[in-house]
Design a protein around this motif. Structure first.
Motif, PDB file in Angstrom:
ATOM      1  N   LEU A 186      -3.258   2.047  -1.750  1.00  0.00           N
ATOM      2  CA  LEU A 186      -2.091   1.214  -2.065  1.00  0.00           C
ATOM      3  C   LEU A 186      -1.255   1.825  -3.177  1.00  0.00           C
ATOM      4  O   LEU A 186      -0.022   1.769  -3.154  1.00  0.00           O
ATOM      5  CB  LEU A 186      -2.543  -0.199  -2.453  1.00  0.00           C
ATOM      6  N   VAL A 187      -1.906   2.421  -4.154  1.00  0.00           N
ATOM      7  CA  VAL A 187      -1.166   3.077  -5.236  1.00  0.00           C
ATOM      8  C   VAL A 187      -0.336   4.231  -4.683  1.00  0.00           C
ATOM      9  O   VAL A 187       0.825   4.429  -5.064  1.00  0.00           O
ATOM     10  CB  VAL A 187      -2.124   3.559  -6.348  1.00  0.00           C
ATOM     11  N   ARG A 188      -0.909   4.983  -3.750  1.00  0.00           N
ATOM     12  CA  ARG A 188      -0.154   6.083  -3.137  1.00  0.00           C
ATOM     13  C   ARG A 188       1.045   5.546  -2.370  1.00  0.00           C
ATOM     14  O   ARG A 188       2.145   6.099  -2.444  1.00  0.00           O
ATOM     15  CB  ARG A 188      -1.065   6.900  -2.201  1.00  0.00           C
ATOM     16  N   TRP A 189       0.841   4.487  -1.613  1.00  0.00           N
ATOM     17  CA  TRP A 189       1.958   3.901  -0.877  1.00  0.00           C
ATOM     18  C   TRP A 189       3.077   3.473  -1.825  1.00  0.00           C
ATOM     19  O   TRP A 189       4.256   3.741  -1.577  1.00  0.00           O
ATOM     20  CB  TRP A 189       1.484   2.673  -0.104  1.00  0.00           C
ATOM     21  N   LEU A 190       2.691   2.804  -2.891  1.00  0.00           N
ATOM     22  CA  LEU A 190       3.685   2.221  -3.792  1.00  0.00           C
ATOM     23  C   LEU A 190       4.413   3.271  -4.617  1.00  0.00           C
ATOM     24  O   LEU A 190       5.564   3.065  -5.024  1.00  0.00           O
ATOM     25  CB  LEU A 190       3.025   1.194  -4.721  1.00  0.00           C
ATOM     26  N   THR A 191       3.760   4.393  -4.882  1.00  0.00           N
ATOM     27  CA  THR A 191       4.379   5.413  -5.733  1.00  0.00           C
ATOM     28  C   THR A 191       4.974   6.566  -4.932  1.00  0.00           C
ATOM     29  O   THR A 191       5.595   7.461  -5.508  1.00  0.00           O
ATOM     30  CB  THR A 191       3.348   5.978  -6.735  1.00  0.00           C
ATOM     31  N   LYS A 192       4.776   6.535  -3.624  1.00  0.00           N
ATOM     32  CA  LYS A 192       5.360   7.586  -2.804  1.00  0.00           C
ATOM     33  C   LYS A 192       6.877   7.511  -2.876  1.00  0.00           C
ATOM     34  O   LYS A 192       7.474   6.449  -2.737  1.00  0.00           O
ATOM     35  CB  LYS A 192       4.899   7.448  -1.351  1.00  0.00           C
ATOM     36  N   GLU A 193       7.519   8.652  -3.078  1.00  0.00           N
ATOM     37  CA  GLU A 193       8.971   8.689  -3.262  1.00  0.00           C
ATOM     38  C   GLU A 193       9.687   8.505  -1.933  1.00  0.00           C
ATOM     39  O   GLU A 193       9.656   9.366  -1.062  1.00  0.00           O
ATOM     40  CB  GLU A 193       9.396  10.010  -3.916  1.00  0.00           C
ATOM     41  N   GLU A 194      10.269   7.334  -1.773  1.00  0.00           N
ATOM     42  CA  GLU A 194      11.093   7.025  -0.616  1.00  0.00           C
ATOM     43  C   GLU A 194      12.293   6.229  -1.095  1.00  0.00           C
ATOM     44  O   GLU A 194      12.207   5.456  -2.051  1.00  0.00           O
ATOM     45  CB  GLU A 194      10.309   6.222   0.423  1.00  0.00           C
ATOM     46  N   MET A 195      13.399   6.393  -0.409  1.00  0.00           N
ATOM     47  CA  MET A 195      14.627   5.720  -0.805  1.00  0.00           C
ATOM     48  C   MET A 195      14.527   4.224  -0.530  1.00  0.00           C
ATOM     49  O   MET A 195      13.830   3.785   0.381  1.00  0.00           O
ATOM     50  CB  MET A 195      15.825   6.307  -0.051  1.00  0.00           C
ATOM     51  N   GLY A 196      15.248   3.441  -1.324  1.00  0.00           N
ATOM     52  CA  GLY A 196      15.377   2.021  -1.076  1.00  0.00           C
ATOM     53  C   GLY A 196      14.214   1.206  -1.604  1.00  0.00           C
ATOM     54  O   GLY A 196      13.249   1.709  -2.192  1.00  0.00           O
ATOM     55  N   VAL A 197      14.306  -0.111  -1.390  1.00  0.00           N
ATOM     56  CA  VAL A 197      13.266  -1.064  -1.780  1.00  0.00           C
ATOM     57  C   VAL A 197      12.362  -1.301  -0.580  1.00  0.00           C
ATOM     58  O   VAL A 197      12.819  -1.780   0.461  1.00  0.00           O
ATOM     59  CB  VAL A 197      13.886  -2.393  -2.261  1.00  0.00           C
ATOM     60  N   LYS A 198      11.092  -0.947  -0.702  1.00  0.00           N
ATOM     61  CA  LYS A 198      10.160  -1.029   0.417  1.00  0.00           C
ATOM     62  C   LYS A 198       9.164  -2.171   0.217  1.00  0.00           C
ATOM     63  O   LYS A 198       8.779  -2.501  -0.914  1.00  0.00           O
ATOM     64  CB  LYS A 198       9.382   0.284   0.565  1.00  0.00           C
ATOM     65  N   VAL A 199       8.726  -2.749   1.329  1.00  0.00           N
ATOM     66  CA  VAL A 199       7.739  -3.816   1.332  1.00  0.00           C
ATOM     67  C   VAL A 199       6.437  -3.294   1.927  1.00  0.00           C
ATOM     68  O   VAL A 199       6.448  -2.593   2.944  1.00  0.00           O
ATOM     69  CB  VAL A 199       8.223  -5.032   2.149  1.00  0.00           C
ATOM     70  N   PHE A 200       5.310  -3.618   1.288  1.00  0.00           N
ATOM     71  CA  PHE A 200       3.987  -3.273   1.798  1.00  0.00           C
ATOM     72  C   PHE A 200       3.128  -4.534   1.807  1.00  0.00           C
ATOM     73  O   PHE A 200       3.345  -5.461   1.016  1.00  0.00           O
ATOM     74  CB  PHE A 200       3.327  -2.187   0.952  1.00  0.00           C
ATOM     75  N   GLY A 201       2.132  -4.565   2.702  1.00  0.00           N
ATOM     76  CA  GLY A 201       1.322  -5.762   2.868  1.00  0.00           C
ATOM     77  C   GLY A 201      -0.154  -5.523   2.616  1.00  0.00           C
ATOM     78  O   GLY A 201      -0.678  -4.433   2.847  1.00  0.00           O
ATOM     79  N   VAL A 202      -0.830  -6.578   2.134  1.00  0.00           N
ATOM     80  CA  VAL A 202      -2.291  -6.625   2.045  1.00  0.00           C
ATOM     81  C   VAL A 202      -2.710  -7.858   2.836  1.00  0.00           C
ATOM     82  O   VAL A 202      -2.342  -8.984   2.490  1.00  0.00           O
ATOM     83  CB  VAL A 202      -2.784  -6.734   0.591  1.00  0.00           C
ATOM     84  N   VAL A 203      -3.467  -7.661   3.906  1.00  0.00           N
ATOM     85  CA  VAL A 203      -3.765  -8.732   4.856  1.00  0.00           C
ATOM     86  C   VAL A 203      -5.275  -8.960   4.911  1.00  0.00           C
ATOM     87  O   VAL A 203      -6.057  -8.003   4.888  1.00  0.00           O
ATOM     88  CB  VAL A 203      -3.235  -8.368   6.265  1.00  0.00           C
TER      89      VAL A 203
END
Length: 1039
Positions: A186-203
């Motif tokens: 999850l830390v990698r997903w959140l800190t990966k450099e991508e443009m814009g505001v991104k949403v990620f989920g924990v289910v």
């Protein structure tokens, strides 16, 4: 439900026995009725456990319990009214009745039983209650209710609530490698450099650990470094979109005031996140709330910097997809091995015990179905047992595993854990469901809430406090409450969401949480509620105007003004009222007709005055007027509140207290008292002398108290219950030498007792603290754990605080006259400093956290290697100590537990080195910092605006480094020797473009400085605004 009735029946049975002994029935003209009532109560009490065990939704037993509960509440209200009337007569009578004085607990009733009219009315009502009880008792046989013999609980009998547990014990929720890998992903997903505001989920399913995983990620150092702002917001099932907006605004440090419309709130949030790289966690989003992102939040938060992230935890995968999640992580159940490891942590067993209990333990965790929350529930039960096979087998074989049909989502371990509680703890647990999800309870407030609800015994002294603390500690030990990590010690807690939902389920029928417009239909007005919590700002006025036997009402952050105060008169039996941050300007005199009221919270309201008849609320125990900034005085009748235990005037405009404070002898907490000389007609320090039960005391405006004699009569040193003391001064001009000496003399007489645990002194104008400069007295303060010295501007040196044997948290702020800190903080002047190493007392033996802030004159810190001290120090903060040139050598030699060091705006500091245990180092605005070296255990290094730093040496490979300097023209050369695995750089736009062009063009002057670092993120900034289109993410192979 039966747990509430059990408490009522016990109290009523005891009271009936005493009334029979005192022949009260004869006085009332109802001979034999009270004796019969006592017998009936005892008969019903025997079958309560069986009724609770067998009740199901809609069953005849459930209705039987409801009928019994109504009788008990009516009986309680009747007896309470008798006490109130008796107290009124006793207060207004010039000639006490000698007949009544010979009776014990019934003395209050006898004052009024000799009034024929009142006695007849009470007698009639008791006969009616007895008749209702007898009818209920007859039905128990028809329902097949029996007396259980030692089977109503997992225990063999009642549990002693004083069972010893560690109140500060915090259990690690995290076990196994799986959660570590999940967090890293999850830390990698959140800190990966991508443009814009991104949403990620924990289910994941309820209780599986979604929030635990999200919290681990939220507090990860890499996340802390990556994002400028972080918000955590709990989204309950029925939370409306506008309410979510307001929650986020508050979490972001904003103030939405009375704004209620989307058109008002969205611009507020936009301004708070504009240009900021943020992480927003929306915890526990339900399908009912999934539209909130598209309909409200996306537009509001689009102005955040690129790289901003939203992390959503939810039970439903389609919710994450609906919200446009770029990816979702599904939390898996614990393996049996990891579940057993978690259970071992819960019950704290050693290796030998683990081997003996493993077979039974594995059977128990299999029943938990891989759910961490279920394992913790069982752990909480086992923690109250002896660690042997016999006790664990009792839990494993308990019939409570299948005793009650539970709604979906609640694991069977929940009911077993609940059923294992003593009846008083069950009540305290269910009460906590009245406050919103993730609400932070202050320990003292929670104890008063329990007390005013009648859940803790009232013996007339402060013993209820000790009982409340034991309840609090037990619920924490059993994992039903969790200590908040955001505050010092165990003073605040939260209730895990699943436990809150379960407690809400258990309280159905008498407790109601109003969300949205759930009382829009008149048919619901017929509900006979006892407790109501309003979690919406839209309240149906028709409902609040209907007379109701409500006892508890919680309406917090509500925009309704004085119309609300009129509605309150519809609840004549109200005992607890929480109007935190309400818009009420005044309370009418008729408000004081609520004679049953015990708890009144008006903190942060717009209240301008209290009714002159406030003294009529004779049962009032808790009155909170904190932060009532428009309240400038209190009426003299406040001194008639003889049952008052808690009173706060802190940060109100009330600067004088009426004469009569000494009458409030039951006060346990008093905050914001400004003492005057009693010649002025107001209460003075002398009036504190009678407050022998005081536990927490906050004095303000002490510069107005110049009479040493009055200070001595306050007699603080002999207040054996005092644990928390705040002494505050307000200075508008530099005091004269005479005023400073007078302040010292007064403070010398305000010496606290040895029981003190928490001490804060603010803006003291004396040259020294008289009783903190004497070592013999310091050793008496053996219980002092927290000490803050704030703005003691005339201090030239610190006391010998190292002699406080249990001090674990020390803060020194804004003491600008201190130039040198040396051996005097370890030993006083009477000690032979040459024999320091042979001293039998190790200075600061328990200190864990140390903070120095805004010490503008501090130029030298001496602590030599021959001076052992601070062996347990874990965190050191040095903030705005601009003249301090170096850290002491003793810190390197003796602070062997130091894990984190934060240095901010220490412009003269030259180097940081030799801290062998340090893991996290953050340095901000170190203008003259030249060298960082010899930190072998370093894991995280944060450097911001340190332009002269040249050397990083003798640092073993460490995990992460952050460099922030928007003025630098080139990257620093020391990056070449930085053996970090991850590097984040914040720099000006031109430097970012330069690095980019070198990479494209093949010129690698800047590139070579960090090419050995596997993961690099570079962000550009210009005038503190993140450039949206200039950022790169470079990843190279491991060296």
């Amino acid at each position: 439900m039966a747990m509430v009735i059990d408490a009522f029946l016990g109290n009523l049975s005891s009271l009936a026995a005493q009334m029979v002994q005192d022949e009260v029935g004869m006085l009332l003209g109802i001979p034999g009725e009270i004796e019969n009532l006592g017998k009936t109560v005892s008969t019903i009490q025997c079958v309560l456990s069986d009724a609770e065990r067998r009740q199901t939704k809609g069953s005849a037993i459930e209705q039987w319990l409801l009928d019994l509960k109504d009788v008990m509440y009516d009986a309680d209200d009747l007896l309470d009214l008798c006490q109130i009337k008796a107290e009124d007569r006793r207060t207004h009578s010039d000639h006490p009745d000698p007949f009544c004085s010979k009776f014990s607990c019934c003395v209050n009733f006898l004052y009024w039983f000799r009034n024929p009219v009142f006695a007849h009315g009470v007698g009639t009502q008791i006969k009616e209650l007895n008749s209702r009880l007898e009818e209920i008792a007859k039905k128990k046989s028809d329902l097949g209710l029996i007396e259980l013999q030692g089977q109503s609980n997992v225990h063999d009998g009642h549990v002693d609530i004083s069972h010893k547990t560690d109140p500060t014990f915090v259990v690690d929720d995290v076990v196994g490698e799986k959660i570590e890998k999940d967090a890293e992903l999850l830390v990698r997903w959140l800190t990966k450099e991508e443009m814009g505001v991104k949403v990620f989920g924990v289910v994941g399913m309820p209780g599986i650990g979604k929030s635990t995983l999200a919290k681990k990620v939220f507090n990860d150092p890499k996340i802390v470094d990556e994002f400028h702002k972080k918000f955590w917001v709990c989204v309950s099932k029925n939370l409306e979109g506008v309410e979510v907006l307001k929650c986020i605004i508050r979490a972001a440090g904003g103030n939405h005031g009375v704004a209620e419309q989307r058109s008002e709130l969205v611009p507020m949030l936009q301004q708070l996140v504009q240009g900021k790289k943020f992480l927003l966690v929306l915890d526990d989003v339900w399908r009912e709330s999934q539209n909130v992102w598209d309909n409200l939040l996306r537009d509001a938060m689009i102005g955040g910097a690129h790289g901003s992230r939203v992390l959503v935890t939810t039970r439903h995968g389609d919710v994450a997809r609906f919200m446009g999640a770029a990816a979702s992580h599904h939390v898996e159940k614990l393996s049996d091995e990891d579940a057993w490891s978690l259970l071992i942590k819960q019950v704290s067993i050693n290796q030998i015990e683990s081997e003996i209990l493993e077979d039974i333990g594995l059977q128990l965790v299999k029943r938990c179905d891989g759910l961490p929350l279920a394992v913790k529930a069982i752990g909480g039960v086992l923690r109250t047992r002896d660690k042997n096979e016999v006790e664990w087998q009792k839990v494993l074989k308990s019939d409570l595993w299948s005793a009650v049909d539970l709604p979906s989502g609640f694991h069977r371990t929940f009911y077993l854990s609940y059923a294992d509680l003593p009846s008083d703890l069950k009540q305290c647990f269910i009460f906590c469901s009245l406050y919103p999800k993730d609400f932070e309870y202050e320990k003292s407030d929670l104890i008063y809430l329990w007390f005013t609800e009648g859940l803790l015994c009232d013996t007339g002294d402060s013993s209820f406090w000790e009982l409340g603390k034991r309840c609090y500690n037990q619920l924490i030990s059993r994992n039903l409450l969790e200590v908040s990590s955001r505050h010092y010690g165990d003073y605040y807690c939260t209730m895990p969401d699943m436990w809150r939902s379960f407690a809400e389920f258990l309280g159905k029928g008498e407790n109601f949480i109003m969300r949205k417009a759930e009382f829009s239909h008149s048919s619901k007005y017929s509900l006979k509620l006892r407790r109501l919590s309003v979690e919406t700002t839209i309240v149906d006025p028709d409902f609040l105007k209907i007379e109701n036997p409500l006892r508890t009402l919680v309406i917090r952050n509500n925009p309704m003004g004085d119309v609300l105060s009129d509605m309150l008169l519809s609840f004549p039996y109200l005992r607890m009222l929480d109007l935190y941050k309400s818009n009420i300007n005044s309370l009418p005199d008729s408000f004081c007709d609520l004679v049953h009221l015990r708890y009144l919270n008006l903190e942060g309201s717009k209240l301008q005055n209290l009714p002159n008849s406030i003294g009529n609320l004779r049962k009032l125990v808790y009155l909170n007027l904190k932060n009532c900034e428009q309240l400038s005085h209190v009426p003299s009748s406040i001194c008639d509140l003889l049952d008052l235990r808690f009173l706060s005037l802190y940060r109100s405009k009330v600067e004088v207290f009426p004469m009569g404070l000494r009458k409030l002898k039951k006060l346990v907490e008093f905050h914001g008292f400004t003492p005057y000389d009693n010649s002025n007609g107001f209460s003075s320090l002398e009036d504190l002398g009678t407050l022998d039960q005081i536990l927490e005391l906050s004095l303000c405006g002490l510069e107005k108290a110049m009479d040493v004699t009055l200070a001595k009569k306050a007699n603080l040193k002999d207040k054996v219950h005092l644990k928390h003391l705040q002494l505050r001064y307000s200075l508008t001009a530099l005091p004269t030498i005479e005023e400073r000496k007078a302040a010292e003399d007064v403070l010398n007489e305000l010496r606290p007792p040895p029981t003190l645990e928490f001490l804060m002194i603010d803006t003291f104008c004396g040259f020294q603290l008289p009783w903190l400069h004497v070592r013999t007295y310091l050793s008496e303060l053996k219980n002092l754990k927290f000490l803050e010295l704030h703005k003691c501007v005339c201090f030239s040196r610190l006391p010998c605080l190292g002699q406080l044997p249990n001090l674990d948290f020390l803060i020194v702020r804004l003491s600008g006259s201190i130039k040198r800190i040396g051996r005097e903080i370890f030993l006083d002047d009477s000690e032979d400093h040459t024999e320091f190493s042979q001293s039998s007392i190790l200075p600061f033996p328990q200190l864990i956290r140390l903070e120095f802030s805004s010490m503008t004159g501090w130029v030298e810190w001496l602590w030599e290697e021959d001076q052992p001290a601070m062996p347990k120090l874990e965190k050191l903060i040095i903030d705005e100590c601009r003249k301090l040139p170096s850290l002491p050598t003793g810190l390197s030699y003796h602070a062997t537990s130091l894990k984190r060091l934060e240095i901010n705006k220490c412009e003269a500091l030259n180097y940081v080195e030799g801290l062998q245990s340090l893991q996290d180092l953050v340095i901000i605005e170190g203008t003259n910092l030249k060298r960082i070296s010899n930190l072998p255990k370093l894991s995280y290094l944060g450097i911001r605006d340190c332009p002269n730093l040249e050397i990083l040496e003798n640092l073993k490979p460490f995990y992460r480094m952050a460099l922030h300097d928007i003025q630098m023209e080139t990257l620093p050369e020391y990056l070449i020797t930085a053996m970090a695995k991850n590097l984040t750089i914040w720099c000006k736009n031109e430097l970012s473009l330069k690095i980019t062009s070198q990479r494209v063009g093949g010129t690698e002057t800047e590139w070579k400085k960090f090419e050995h670092i596997p993961v690099v993120n570079i962000y550009s900034r210009d005038d503190s605004i993140i450039k949206e289109n200039i950022s790169i993410h470079h990843k190279c192979a491991d060296p």
